[in-house]
Design a protein around this motif. Structure first.
Motif, PDB file in Angstrom:
ATOM      1  N   UNK A  91       0.742  -1.103   0.011  1.00  0.00           N
ATOM      2  CA  UNK A  91      -0.137   0.073  -0.057  1.00  0.00           C
ATOM      3  C   UNK A  91       0.696   1.258   0.002  1.00  0.00           C
ATOM      4  N   UNK A  92       2.057   0.909   0.640  1.00  0.00           N
ATOM      5  CA  UNK A  92       2.839   2.461   0.751  1.00  0.00           C
ATOM      6  C   UNK A  92       4.039   2.389  -0.203  1.00  0.00           C
ATOM      7  N   UNK A  93       4.291   1.520  -1.134  1.00  0.00           N
ATOM      8  CA  UNK A  93       5.154   1.550  -2.115  1.00  0.00           C
ATOM      9  C   UNK A  93       4.796   2.568  -3.196  1.00  0.00           C
ATOM     10  N   UNK A  94       5.795   2.810  -4.129  1.00  0.00           N
ATOM     11  CA  UNK A  94       5.239   3.445  -5.420  1.00  0.00           C
ATOM     12  C   UNK A  94       4.925   2.773  -6.675  1.00  0.00           C
ATOM     13  N   UNK A  95       5.683   1.537  -6.975  1.00  0.00           N
ATOM     14  CA  UNK A  95       5.433   0.591  -8.002  1.00  0.00           C
ATOM     15  C   UNK A  95       5.698  -0.609  -7.511  1.00  0.00           C
ATOM     16  N   UNK A  96       5.103  -1.504  -8.122  1.00  0.00           N
ATOM     17  CA  UNK A  96       5.308  -3.048  -7.874  1.00  0.00           C
ATOM     18  C   UNK A  96       5.831  -3.294  -9.373  1.00  0.00           C
ATOM     19  N   UNK A  97       6.962  -4.201  -9.352  1.00  0.00           N
ATOM     20  CA  UNK A  97       7.700  -4.803 -10.526  1.00  0.00           C
ATOM     21  C   UNK A  97       7.431  -6.140 -10.662  1.00  0.00           C
ATOM     22  N   UNK A  98       7.010  -6.530 -11.947  1.00  0.00           N
ATOM     23  CA  UNK A  98       6.287  -7.993 -12.032  1.00  0.00           C
ATOM     24  C   UNK A  98       7.106  -8.726 -13.183  1.00  0.00           C
ATOM     25  N   UNK A  99       8.065  -9.333 -13.093  1.00  0.00           N
ATOM     26  CA  UNK A  99       8.971 -10.039 -13.984  1.00  0.00           C
ATOM     27  C   UNK A  99       8.804 -11.492 -13.928  1.00  0.00           C
ATOM     28  N   UNK A 100       7.951 -12.113 -12.880  1.00  0.00           N
ATOM     29  CA  UNK A 100       7.944 -13.634 -12.937  1.00  0.00           C
ATOM     30  C   UNK A 100       7.527 -14.250 -14.007  1.00  0.00           C
TER      31      UNK A 100
END
Length: 376
Positions: A274-283
Motif C-alpha cells: 500500500x505504501x510503495x510507489x510501483x510493483x515490478x512484475x517479472x516472474x
C-alpha cells in the motif's frame, strides 16, 4: 466472454436453498505457504456473510496413499449428496511430480456418490520444458484436465478460457466461468508520503526462477536509476531471502538500495504494498491467476511488468503498464515514466481500486460463485 458471468450452460436442476454447505477439496499441502488454502479460507469468509458454509477439507493421499485416502473421502462426504464439492486443481496438489493420474478417479467417486463437482483450475496450462519427461508430463496433464473437466458439473478457470487451447471444446467451454483470484493480503491504510525528495520505493513480491528474475530486476532498476536517481527496492515473499542474497552483488555499483524480507504476516505485507510507489512484475506475464499481482492491485499499487498469452481482461482494466515478456528496454521505459509522473501513479492507483471493486474483491467473487451455481 464476460468475467464473473457464466457462459450458456445445459440445464441443471437446482438443489434446495437450505442446502448451504459446500466443501472445498484440497490435495497435498504446499509449503511454506499454501495459496490454494488461503484462497479457500478467504472465499469461505465471503460466503459466510451470505449465509453459506464452505468447509475446507483435504485428501491426504501423500500421507496415507491414494487407496486409503479415497476410501476415507467417500465416507467423509457421504452426507454431501446433492451438494457441491469445489475441487482445487494444480498438478502438484494431486501428484508428487506433476502426473495427476488419480484426479479423474477421485471425481468419478464423488459423482457416484451423488455429489456435484466444480473444478477450480488454478493452473489451467500444463508444465513447460523440452525433455522427453517434460513432453510426456505435458501430455498427461492435458489428458487429465480434459477428462476431469468433462466429468465436472461446473468449471472455474482463473485464466480467461479464450487463452486456454484445451478449453475450446464446446462441451467444456459451455460450463466454464472465468473468475480471477482474489488478494490474500489486506489493503492497509496508506501513510502520507514524506515531503521533499523522497526515494521512490519499488516492490517485488515473490520469486519462482531466482537466477533469471534477479538478473532482470537488477538490470532494469540499474538502468532506471540512471534516469530518475536513487531507488529503494523491497523484496518479500516466497524466495525473497535468497533473492536478496543474489541481488546484493548485482546492485553493488548502482544507486539502488536493497531491503529483503522473507514471508511476512498479511498486515505487514499489505502495508508494504500500500505504501510503495510501483510493483515490478517479472516472474511471467501478469494474469488473473497471479496472486502476487492481484495483491498489488487490491492495495492500489501501480504495476509495471510483463504480459504474455495469459494476460487478458480483467487484468487489463487495472492500473498496470505492461510490455511483451522479455522486452526489458520497454520495461525500463515504462518504469521510468511511472516513477517520474506522480499524477499518473495516482491515476493508476484509482484504476486499481475500481478494478478490485468490480472484479477482484472476495465479495464479488463469492457473488459470482453463488450466481454460477444458481443459488442467488
Amino acid at each position: 466472454m464476460q468475467v464473473l458471468r457464466a457462459s450458456a450452460t445445459a440445464p441443471i436442476a437446482d438443489f434446495p436453498r437450505d442446502h448451504q454447505r459446500w466443501i472445498a477439496l484440497l490435495g497435498r499441502e504446499d509449503e511454506p505457504t499454501d495459496a490454494l488454502e488461503d484462497y479457500c479460507k478467504l472465499l469461505a469468509q465471503a460466503l459466510d456473510k451470505r449465509g453459506y458454509s464452505l468447509e475446507v477439507s483435504r485428501v491426504p493421499w501423500a500421507e496415507q496413499g491414494w487407496r486409503r485416502a479415497l476410501k476415507d473421502a467417500a465416507k467423509r462426504f457421504a452426507d454431501q449428496r446433492g451438494g457441491w464439492v469445489l475441487v482445487q486443481y494444480t498438478p502438484l496438489a494431486w501428484s508428487r511430480r506433476g502426473f495427476p493420474l488419480r484426479l479423474a478417479r477421485m471425481i468419478e467417486g464423488l459423482k457416484r456418490g451423488g455429489i456435484r463437482v466444480l473444478i477450480v483450475f488454478h493452473d489451467p496450462e500444463p508444465f513447460g520444458g523440452h525433455r522427453f519427461r517434460d513432453r510426456l508430463r505435458r501430455r498427461v496433464q492435458l489428458a487429465v484436465m480434459r477428462h476431469a473437466a468433462r466429468l465436472a458439473d461446473r468449471i472455474v478457470s482463473t485464466v480467461s478460457p479464450d487463452r486456454v487451447a484445451w478449453m475450446q471444446d464446446p462441451a467444456i467451454r459451455a460450463k466454464t466461468l472465468l473468475l480471477p483470484v482474489g488478494s490474500n493480503l489486506p489493503a492497509m491504510p496508506r501513510k502520507t508520503p514524506r515531503p521533499g525528495n523522497r526515494m521512490p520505493v519499488i516492490v517485488v513480491f515473490g520469486f519462482s526462477n531466482l537466477a533469471s528474475e534477479t538478473s532482470m530486476i537488477a538490470w532494469v532498476l540499474s538502468r532506471a536509476a540512471e534516469q530518475v536517481g536513487s531507488l529503494h527496492l523491497t523484496v518479500f515473499g516466497r524466495g525473497a531471502k535468497v533473492a536478496g542474497t543474489l541481488l546484493l552483488p548485482l546492485l553493488a555499483d548502482s544507486p539502488v538500495e536493497l531491503e529483503d524480507f522473507g514471508i511476512l504476516e498479511a498486515e505487514r505485507a499489505g502495508s508494504l504494498l500500500s505504501n510503495a510507489d510501483v510493483q515490478l512484475f517479472v516472474r511471467s506475464g501478469l494474469s488473473s491467476r497471479r496472486g502476487s499481482g492481484i495483491a498489488g492491485i487490491a492495495c492500489g499499487l501501480p504495476i509495471v511488468g510483463f504480459s504474455d498469452a495469459e494476460t487478458a481482461f480483467p487484468i487489463t482494466e487495472a492500473g498496470v503498464r505492461l510490455v511483451p515478456i522479455g522486452d526489458r528496454e520497454s520495461l525500463v521505459r515504462e518504469l521510468v515514466v511511472v516513477l517520474k509522473q506522480e499524477t499518473l501513479r495516482e491515476t493508476l492507483r484509482q484504476r486499481n481500486f475500481e478494478a478490485t471493486e468490480r472484479y477482484f474483491s472476495w465479495d464479488r467473487i463469492a457473488d459470482a460463485y453463488l450466481s454460477f451455481l444458481r443459488l442467488s
